[in-house]
Design a protein around this motif. Sequence first.
Motif, short mmCIF file in Angstrom:
data_model
loop_
_atom_site.label_atom_id
_atom_site.label_comp_id
_atom_site.label_asym_id
_atom_site.label_seq_id
_atom_site.Cartn_x
_atom_site.Cartn_y
_atom_site.Cartn_z
N GLU A 111 -59.10 -23.02 -31.37
CA GLU A 111 -60.03 -23.19 -32.48
C GLU A 111 -60.23 -21.82 -33.12
OE1 GLU A 111 -61.69 -25.69 -33.93
OE2 GLU A 111 -60.83 -27.28 -32.70
N HIS A 112 -59.45 -21.55 -34.16
CA HIS A 112 -59.52 -20.26 -34.84
C HIS A 112 -60.50 -20.32 -36.01
CE1 HIS A 112 -56.19 -18.44 -32.69
NE2 HIS A 112 -55.36 -19.41 -33.03
N SER A 113 -61.00 -19.15 -36.39
CA SER A 113 -61.78 -18.99 -37.61
C SER A 113 -61.32 -17.73 -38.32
CB SER A 113 -63.27 -18.87 -37.30
OG SER A 113 -63.79 -20.05 -36.72
N SER A 114 -61.24 -17.80 -39.65
CA SER A 114 -60.81 -16.63 -40.41
C SER A 114 -61.36 -16.71 -41.82
CB SER A 114 -59.28 -16.54 -40.44
OG SER A 114 -58.85 -15.36 -41.10
N GLN A 115 -61.72 -15.56 -42.38
CA GLN A 115 -62.21 -15.51 -43.74
C GLN A 115 -61.67 -14.24 -44.41
OE1 GLN A 115 -66.48 -15.60 -43.60
NE2 GLN A 115 -66.65 -13.73 -42.40
N ALA A 116 -61.21 -14.40 -45.64
CA ALA A 116 -60.69 -13.27 -46.39
C ALA A 116 -61.81 -12.50 -47.07
CB ALA A 116 -59.67 -13.75 -47.43
N VAL A 117 -62.94 -13.13 -47.27
CA VAL A 117 -64.10 -12.49 -47.88
C VAL A 117 -65.29 -12.72 -46.97
CG1 VAL A 117 -65.65 -12.45 -49.87
CG2 VAL A 117 -63.20 -12.83 -50.21
N PRO A 118 -66.00 -11.67 -46.56
CA PRO A 118 -67.16 -11.88 -45.68
C PRO A 118 -68.15 -12.86 -46.29
CG PRO A 118 -66.60 -9.55 -45.78
CD PRO A 118 -65.75 -10.24 -46.81
N GLY A 119 -68.67 -13.76 -45.46
CA GLY A 119 -69.63 -14.74 -45.91
C GLY A 119 -69.05 -16.02 -46.45
N ALA A 120 -67.70 -16.14 -46.46
CA ALA A 120 -67.08 -17.34 -47.03
C ALA A 120 -67.17 -18.53 -46.09
CB ALA A 120 -65.62 -17.05 -47.38
N LEU A 121 -67.27 -18.29 -44.78
CA LEU A 121 -67.37 -19.39 -43.82
C LEU A 121 -68.82 -19.81 -43.66
CD1 LEU A 121 -64.98 -18.55 -40.83
CD2 LEU A 121 -64.92 -20.60 -42.26
N PRO A 122 -69.12 -21.10 -43.78
CA PRO A 122 -70.49 -21.56 -43.53
C PRO A 122 -70.82 -21.45 -42.05
CG PRO A 122 -69.05 -23.43 -43.90
CD PRO A 122 -68.23 -22.22 -44.18
N GLU A 123 -72.07 -21.28 -41.75
CA GLU A 123 -72.53 -21.18 -40.37
C GLU A 123 -73.23 -22.47 -39.97
OE1 GLU A 123 -72.00 -18.79 -38.26
OE2 GLU A 123 -71.03 -17.39 -39.64
N GLY A 124 -72.91 -22.98 -38.80
CA GLY A 124 -73.66 -24.07 -38.22
C GLY A 124 -73.33 -25.46 -38.74
N ARG A 125 -72.44 -25.57 -39.69
CA ARG A 125 -72.05 -26.89 -40.22
C ARG A 125 -70.72 -26.72 -40.95
NH1 ARG A 125 -76.68 -28.55 -41.70
NH2 ARG A 125 -77.63 -26.72 -40.76
N ASN A 126 -70.01 -27.82 -41.17
CA ASN A 126 -68.71 -27.78 -41.83
C ASN A 126 -68.81 -28.00 -43.33
OD1 ASN A 126 -67.24 -27.45 -39.40
ND2 ASN A 126 -67.42 -29.64 -39.00
N SER A 127 -69.74 -28.86 -43.75
CA SER A 127 -69.81 -29.25 -45.16
C SER A 127 -71.25 -29.15 -45.66
CB SER A 127 -69.29 -30.69 -45.33
OG SER A 127 -69.23 -31.05 -46.68
N PRO A 128 -71.74 -27.93 -45.90
CA PRO A 128 -73.10 -27.77 -46.39
C PRO A 128 -73.24 -28.32 -47.81
CG PRO A 128 -71.94 -25.67 -46.45
CD PRO A 128 -71.05 -26.65 -45.74
N GLN A 129 -74.48 -28.52 -48.22
CA GLN A 129 -74.71 -29.05 -49.57
C GLN A 129 -74.03 -28.18 -50.62
OE1 GLN A 129 -78.81 -29.10 -50.83
NE2 GLN A 129 -78.43 -30.70 -52.37
N ARG A 130 -74.13 -26.89 -50.45
CA ARG A 130 -73.43 -25.95 -51.33
C ARG A 130 -72.68 -24.97 -50.44
NH1 ARG A 130 -78.27 -26.74 -53.85
NH2 ARG A 130 -79.22 -24.99 -52.77
N ALA A 131 -71.36 -25.03 -50.47
CA ALA A 131 -70.55 -24.12 -49.65
C ALA A 131 -70.74 -22.68 -50.11
CB ALA A 131 -69.09 -24.51 -49.72
N PRO A 132 -70.61 -21.71 -49.21
CA PRO A 132 -70.81 -20.30 -49.59
C PRO A 132 -69.89 -19.86 -50.72
CG PRO A 132 -70.71 -20.53 -47.20
CD PRO A 132 -70.32 -21.86 -47.78
N LEU A 133 -70.37 -18.92 -51.52
CA LEU A 133 -69.60 -18.22 -52.56
C LEU A 133 -69.06 -19.17 -53.63
CD1 LEU A 133 -67.56 -15.72 -50.34
CD2 LEU A 133 -69.90 -15.52 -51.18
N GLY A 134 -69.66 -20.36 -53.76
CA GLY A 134 -69.18 -21.31 -54.76
C GLY A 134 -67.87 -21.97 -54.43
N LEU A 135 -67.50 -21.97 -53.14
CA LEU A 135 -66.24 -22.58 -52.72
C LEU A 135 -66.41 -24.08 -52.50
CD1 LEU A 135 -65.16 -19.83 -50.14
CD2 LEU A 135 -64.26 -20.16 -52.46
N TYR A 136 -65.29 -24.77 -52.36
CA TYR A 136 -65.27 -26.19 -52.03
C TYR A 136 -64.87 -26.35 -50.57
CZ TYR A 136 -65.43 -27.37 -57.02
OH TYR A 136 -65.79 -27.51 -58.33
N ALA A 137 -65.60 -27.19 -49.85
CA ALA A 137 -65.26 -27.51 -48.46
C ALA A 137 -64.32 -28.71 -48.43
CB ALA A 137 -66.52 -27.80 -47.66
N GLU A 138 -63.29 -28.62 -47.59
CA GLU A 138 -62.29 -29.68 -47.54
C GLU A 138 -61.69 -29.73 -46.14
OE1 GLU A 138 -59.34 -30.07 -50.83
OE2 GLU A 138 -57.91 -29.47 -49.28
#
Length: 458
Positions: free
Chosen positions: A33-60
């Motif tokens: 189970e890997h995790s990686s982000q190219a920009v700090p703060g891009a990965l949401p914490e504590g959930r996979n599909s928050p109401q608004r994903a960080p940095l204006g990204l889309y969760a998929e």
Amino acid sequence: MIDGGTARVSGSEHEGARKAAEEPAYLHGFGNEHSSQAVPGALPEGRNSPQRAPLGLYAEQLSGTAFTEPRAHNRRSWLYRIRPSAAHPAFTRVGNGGLRTAPFAETVPDPNRLRWNPLPQPPAGTDFLAGLWTLGGNGDATQRTGVAVHLYHATASMDRVFGNADGELLIVPEQGGLLLRTEFGLLRAEPGEVALIPRGVRFRVELTDTARDGGRGPAARGYVCENYGAPFRLPDLGPIGANGLANPRDFRAPVAAFEDVEGPVEVVSKYCGNLWRAEYDHSPLDVVAWHGNLVPYVYDLRRFNVIGSISYDHPDPSIFTVLTSPSDTPGLAGVDFVVFAPRWLVGEDTFRPPYFHRNVMSEYMGLIEGAYDAKAEGFVPGGGSLHNMMSAHGPDRETFDRASAAELRPQKVDDGLAFMFETRWPITLTEQAAAADHLQQGYDDVWRGLERHFRPLR
């Protein structure tokens, strides 16, 4: 969590940045189970599909297995991207070139032993996708069973993006290195390594400068196993114990890297055997962060920990299995990927090359470098041989004579690197493979002259 490299390019910067030879960074481990982000703060914490994903990204979510498959077999990753994959125009059919897909019905299954020379030189400007050439296969891609054997010969980097809905792609470079730009990040695969792209993951293949085509520019050549069935996994070790064969820590997954490209990008999809294209207004390689266990990876075959006999007899080649795609019958693989890596031979009173045999499995073998210890000549890097179900094969006459008379001192086999795609069903050839100019004639002759040595006791 890993903060990865950022590959943000736009407009006129795109071409130069895309062709730059970045040195990929990696995460280590198979099935992790890997995790990686190219920009700090891009990965949401504590959930996979928050109401608004960080940095204006889309969760998929990208699912490589059914939702309800057992946890140990389940493969999925969450992607956080600039635009969702759904944002694209309609696809239209394009020609398949030399690419074919199961079910294979162009020819009847052939019981003969067959061997090919390397693919001939392709036209200038042939990229990886255009350079794919299907030898054959089995099963049915629409039923997610079976396998296809392809070869590739490319002389140019891809300007388009490719994704395969039919199966995962195990790429085995034989000549020339590849830089794979995937949705998850960058992978570099050199001859002696393999790269696996999961089903549905989009990527672009660029050639590196490790091989050149007669001074005309980079070139790349190799093999591809398209696995329609269950995703490749590491084989069980049984009595071997907890360690050995391919060690999980040696598999390398990419860290997140993305393209922020505004402008036309051609995207080609392989779907139920046919190629379809669409022109996007952005690059689909725009995943800024991701987490999960469905990831592409690269593996160095020279790190394979070979297990063998230290007393007598030649063990079955199943001990050389790197990856396996299991079927509904335990121990019967849809396809095994097997490597014949450098190793010591020490068996006493033992015929050390692979023994003569007939096999319920079907075997396609390729050669990455050097020579194979069961064939003295004719089996060359970039070429391949097919021994279908129950076809008799084994060492050629020269190898048999030499091995039967050899002094049995410890011997290091380190002058070749060969592999095998082994599958439960016969491999049916495509017409282009059955009629290819580089199909060797007279392959059966390698066993001619195996003399009668029988001497009844009196």
